[in-house]
Design a protein around this motif. Structure first.
Motif, PDB file in Angstrom:
ATOM      1  N   THR A  60       0.794  -1.146   0.032  1.00  0.00           N
ATOM      2  CA  THR A  60       0.024  -0.053  -0.052  1.00  0.00           C
ATOM      3  C   THR A  60       0.855   1.305  -0.072  1.00  0.00           C
ATOM      4  O   THR A  60       0.689   2.175  -0.613  1.00  0.00           O
ATOM      5  N   GLY A  61       1.826   1.160   0.690  1.00  0.00           N
ATOM      6  CA  GLY A  61       2.799   2.288   0.764  1.00  0.00           C
ATOM      7  C   GLY A  61       3.349   2.887  -0.657  1.00  0.00           C
ATOM      8  O   GLY A  61       3.667   3.832  -0.840  1.00  0.00           O
ATOM      9  N   ASP A  62       3.736   1.759  -1.275  1.00  0.00           N
ATOM     10  CA  ASP A  62       4.302   2.071  -2.774  1.00  0.00           C
ATOM     11  C   ASP A  62       3.422   2.738  -3.607  1.00  0.00           C
ATOM     12  O   ASP A  62       3.667   3.570  -4.262  1.00  0.00           O
ATOM     13  N   VAL A  63       2.074   2.034  -3.278  1.00  0.00           N
ATOM     14  CA  VAL A  63       1.003   2.617  -4.308  1.00  0.00           C
ATOM     15  C   VAL A  63       0.790   4.278  -4.051  1.00  0.00           C
ATOM     16  O   VAL A  63       0.485   4.980  -4.881  1.00  0.00           O
ATOM     17  N   ILE A  64       0.500   4.470  -2.700  1.00  0.00           N
ATOM     18  CA  ILE A  64       0.535   5.811  -2.364  1.00  0.00           C
ATOM     19  C   ILE A  64       1.699   6.523  -2.688  1.00  0.00           C
ATOM     20  O   ILE A  64       1.390   7.913  -2.928  1.00  0.00           O
ATOM     21  N   MET A  65       2.812   6.093  -2.560  1.00  0.00           N
ATOM     22  CA  MET A  65       3.996   7.050  -3.059  1.00  0.00           C
ATOM     23  C   MET A  65       3.889   7.262  -4.479  1.00  0.00           C
ATOM     24  O   MET A  65       4.112   8.360  -5.049  1.00  0.00           O
ATOM     25  N   PHE A  66       3.440   6.177  -5.320  1.00  0.00           N
ATOM     26  CA  PHE A  66       3.346   6.643  -6.654  1.00  0.00           C
ATOM     27  C   PHE A  66       2.238   7.505  -6.975  1.00  0.00           C
ATOM     28  O   PHE A  66       2.715   8.739  -7.885  1.00  0.00           O
ATOM     29  N   VAL A  67       1.231   7.347  -6.465  1.00  0.00           N
ATOM     30  CA  VAL A  67       0.032   8.571  -6.738  1.00  0.00           C
ATOM     31  C   VAL A  67       0.643   9.961  -6.142  1.00  0.00           C
ATOM     32  O   VAL A  67       0.501  10.946  -6.941  1.00  0.00           O
TER      33      VAL A  67
ATOM     34  N   SER B  77       8.950  -1.592  -5.648  1.00  0.00           N
ATOM     35  CA  SER B  77       8.126  -2.884  -5.733  1.00  0.00           C
ATOM     36  C   SER B  77       8.159  -3.246  -7.445  1.00  0.00           C
ATOM     37  O   SER B  77       7.746  -2.440  -8.127  1.00  0.00           O
ATOM     38  N   THR B  78       8.460  -4.597  -7.341  1.00  0.00           N
ATOM     39  CA  THR B  78       8.526  -5.122  -8.563  1.00  0.00           C
ATOM     40  C   THR B  78       7.295  -5.350  -9.427  1.00  0.00           C
ATOM     41  O   THR B  78       7.294  -4.726 -10.648  1.00  0.00           O
ATOM     42  N   SER B  79       6.142  -5.619  -8.757  1.00  0.00           N
ATOM     43  CA  SER B  79       4.933  -5.883  -9.118  1.00  0.00           C
ATOM     44  C   SER B  79       4.344  -4.436  -9.620  1.00  0.00           C
ATOM     45  O   SER B  79       3.699  -4.327 -10.780  1.00  0.00           O
ATOM     46  N   LEU B  80       4.783  -3.308  -8.825  1.00  0.00           N
ATOM     47  CA  LEU B  80       4.211  -2.077  -9.209  1.00  0.00           C
ATOM     48  C   LEU B  80       4.772  -1.412 -10.648  1.00  0.00           C
ATOM     49  O   LEU B  80       4.234  -0.786 -11.299  1.00  0.00           O
ATOM     50  N   LYS B  81       6.314  -1.889 -10.494  1.00  0.00           N
ATOM     51  CA  LYS B  81       6.959  -1.397 -11.723  1.00  0.00           C
ATOM     52  C   LYS B  81       6.177  -1.959 -12.923  1.00  0.00           C
ATOM     53  O   LYS B  81       6.354  -1.203 -13.879  1.00  0.00           O
ATOM     54  N   GLN B  82       5.909  -3.223 -12.787  1.00  0.00           N
ATOM     55  CA  GLN B  82       5.530  -3.866 -14.051  1.00  0.00           C
ATOM     56  C   GLN B  82       4.070  -3.451 -14.430  1.00  0.00           C
ATOM     57  O   GLN B  82       3.774  -3.181 -15.515  1.00  0.00           O
ATOM     58  N   VAL B  83       3.152  -2.819 -13.295  1.00  0.00           N
ATOM     59  CA  VAL B  83       2.033  -2.427 -13.525  1.00  0.00           C
ATOM     60  C   VAL B  83       2.260  -1.099 -14.339  1.00  0.00           C
ATOM     61  O   VAL B  83       1.393  -0.670 -15.178  1.00  0.00           O
ATOM     62  N   ILE B  84       3.180  -0.125 -13.925  1.00  0.00           N
ATOM     63  CA  ILE B  84       3.448   1.172 -14.407  1.00  0.00           C
ATOM     64  C   ILE B  84       3.697   0.844 -15.955  1.00  0.00           C
ATOM     65  O   ILE B  84       3.625   1.687 -16.874  1.00  0.00           O
ATOM     66  N   ARG B  85       4.899  -0.013 -16.079  1.00  0.00           N
ATOM     67  CA  ARG B  85       5.310  -0.244 -17.649  1.00  0.00           C
ATOM     68  C   ARG B  85       4.117  -0.761 -18.491  1.00  0.00           C
ATOM     69  O   ARG B  85       3.879  -0.192 -19.694  1.00  0.00           O
TER      70      ARG B  85
ATOM     71  N   THR C 222      -6.823  12.226  -5.056  1.00  0.00           N
ATOM     72  CA  THR C 222      -6.519  10.681  -4.765  1.00  0.00           C
ATOM     73  C   THR C 222      -5.266  10.353  -3.758  1.00  0.00           C
ATOM     74  O   THR C 222      -5.510   9.738  -2.858  1.00  0.00           O
ATOM     75  N   ALA C 223      -4.287  11.121  -3.788  1.00  0.00           N
ATOM     76  CA  ALA C 223      -3.187  10.829  -3.077  1.00  0.00           C
ATOM     77  C   ALA C 223      -3.386  11.279  -1.635  1.00  0.00           C
ATOM     78  O   ALA C 223      -3.339  10.642  -0.527  1.00  0.00           O
ATOM     79  N   ARG C 224      -4.275  12.412  -1.464  1.00  0.00           N
ATOM     80  CA  ARG C 224      -4.910  12.923  -0.229  1.00  0.00           C
ATOM     81  C   ARG C 224      -5.670  11.902   0.589  1.00  0.00           C
ATOM     82  O   ARG C 224      -5.697  11.414   1.831  1.00  0.00           O
ATOM     83  N   PHE C 225      -6.630  11.276  -0.351  1.00  0.00           N
ATOM     84  CA  PHE C 225      -7.570  10.266   0.216  1.00  0.00           C
ATOM     85  C   PHE C 225      -6.848   8.860   0.649  1.00  0.00           C
ATOM     86  O   PHE C 225      -7.064   8.422   1.659  1.00  0.00           O
ATOM     87  N   LEU C 226      -5.995   8.391  -0.243  1.00  0.00           N
ATOM     88  CA  LEU C 226      -5.025   7.249   0.091  1.00  0.00           C
ATOM     89  C   LEU C 226      -4.359   7.384   1.413  1.00  0.00           C
ATOM     90  O   LEU C 226      -4.357   6.773   2.126  1.00  0.00           O
TER      91      LEU C 226
END
Length: 452
Positions: free
Chosen positions: A103-110, A136-144, A191-195
């Protein structure tokens, strides 16, 4: 959800091609069979988009390794050769265990994306920059994957919703809407503020409950150990003496200890089965629904969680209401994001049907669901009368944000007081039990059989 590409031939000989999303190949096959019967084409080929590992040699002689998703190895080979690379090897990744990003990586991304977009940086550059900065490897792949889909011309909402299981349905929907709106930076910021707010509250509740929970478990453990082992070892010496009458609590402890000795295996099996059954039930849709329904009615913490759910609902409602004019979709997404399946069910089965089929106004439809507090309904009613529902939703979210923050401290103090009282009762019981045991006074004749 995996992505599958199908190729077929229609009745007039034309080629048909498309993609479907499904958890496995069998489900994808069923979806395509339905499509083929509707549009009258014959399936010829079905390929799943997989992860491939490749090694290439750069023109400068350096060997580079990487991973890329594709339907087959030839697609990657052609793309790399067009870039002037010499392909050394391309192999499908056998174990592609794709876990959900933290969750922390998703929040940081947003959050980082929101900050960069506020600086007027192009979105494509934002994605390229964040890929290198995410751990996060999985988040990297999502962004790609998102970046690749956007470059290929896929609609932004569809590109993000493909990854709703990893990003979260609300996050994926919001980022997809933002990419199609004129206020992209604003929606990313909201969205970032909400998360961040939701994660902060979750961590606060978790950290506040850890110490009371550990204290209670430790107290119960000491209580069981004392009653089950210590008292029988000390007072049990006297139970065979007929002339000694053991005190009531001591007698009860000895009886309980003997009962535990006889039934320990069954108790352990029953406890494990009960815990496993409860976990499985709570993970089921029905169990989750009932847990969320009664959770908001629990004293002290229930009202706090209910207001947090309303805060999230109002925050999401305000964000989407400004970003799109489809009120039904706004209500639906806000209900899904609130974090309470009971509230979500009530809104979807009562509020939305009343708004669509019966033409009821928004406030009356929300009131019929029975999940909003009178204060929230009053704010929405005021907003409907003044024609500024979005502003009223924002005000409601801000008010409950402040209230839940303040009341969380009060709730923690109340819980700590209850824990202290519980510990006090346990200590008092053990003190009385110890005093009873200490008062046992066998006579000298009990240990000298010849004098009886």
């Amino acid at each position: 959800m995996s992505e599958f590409r199908f190729v077929g031939v229609s009745a007039n000989g034309q080629s048909v091609q498309g993609t479907v999303y499904a958890p496995n190949k069998r489900t994808a096959q069923k979806k395509i069979d339905t499509l083929s019967s509707q549009h009258r084409f014959q399936l010829r080929e079905l390929e799943e988009r997989m992860v491939y590992r490749y090694k290439v040699r750069h023109p400068n002689g350096k060997v580079i390794a990487g991973e890329q998703k594709a339907y087959n190895a030839d697609e990657i080979r052609v793309a790399l050769e067009r870039m002037g690379m010499e392909v050394v090897s391309i192999n499908r990744k056998l174990l592609n265990l794709s876990s959900k990003p933290p969750t922390g990586d998703v929040i940081m991304f947003v959050r980082l994306a929101a900050n960069l977009l506020a600086e007027k940086m192009p979105f494509a550059e934002v994605l390229n920059l964040l890929v290198a900065d995410i751990s996060s490897t999985s988040l990297k792949q999502v962004i790609r994957d998102i970046n690749s889909d956007l470059k290929s011309g896929m609609e932004a909402k569809a590109a993000f919703m493909k990854h709703q299981e990893k990003l979260g349905k609300f996050t994926a929907y919001m980022l997809g809407v933002a990419s199609q709106s004129g206020n992209m930076a604003e929606i990313y910021e909201a969205t970032a503020r909400f998360l961040e707010r939701k994660d902060e509250f979750r961590k606060s509740v978790k950290s506040s409950m850890i110490m009371p929970a550990v204290t209670i478990l430790a107290t119960i453990g000491v209580f069981i150990w004392y009653v089950w082992y210590i008292v029988p070892q000390t007072a049990g010496l006297f139970k065979n003496f007929e002339s000694i009458e053991l005190p009531p609590l001591t007698t009860m402890s000895i009886v309980l200890s003997e009962w535990l000795d006889r039934n320990m295996i069954w108790l352990l099996l029953g406890f494990v089965a009960a815990v496993a059954g409860a976990v499985m039930f709570l993970r089921s849709p029905r169990g989750k629904f009932l847990a969320h329904k009664y959770m908001i009615r629990v004293p002290v913490i229930g009202g706090l969680l209910h207001k947090l759910n309303i805060e999230v609902f109002s925050r999401v409602f305000a964000i989407l209401y400004s970003g799109s004019g489809e009120n039904i979709e706004v209500i639906k997404i806000a209900a899904e994001a609130c974090g309470n399946s009971y509230m979500e069910h009530q809104v979807k089965t009562i509020t939305i049907p009343m708004t669509m089929a019966q033409g009821a106004d928004l406030v009356r439809a929300m009131e019929a669901s029975g999940v909003l507090t009178p204060m929230a309904l009053a704010r929405y009613r005021s907003g409907a009368e003044t024609g500024n529902v979005r502003k009223s939703a924002e005000q409601m979210a801000d008010y409950y944000e402040k209230e839940t923050t303040l009341k969380l401290e009060v709730a923690v103090q109340t819980i700590q007081t209850a824990v202290s009282m519980f510990i006090g009762i346990m200590v008092a019981f053990l003190t009385v039990l110890s005093a009873e045991t200490a008062l046992i006074r066998p006579s000298a004749n009990e240990f000298m059989p010849g004098r009886r």
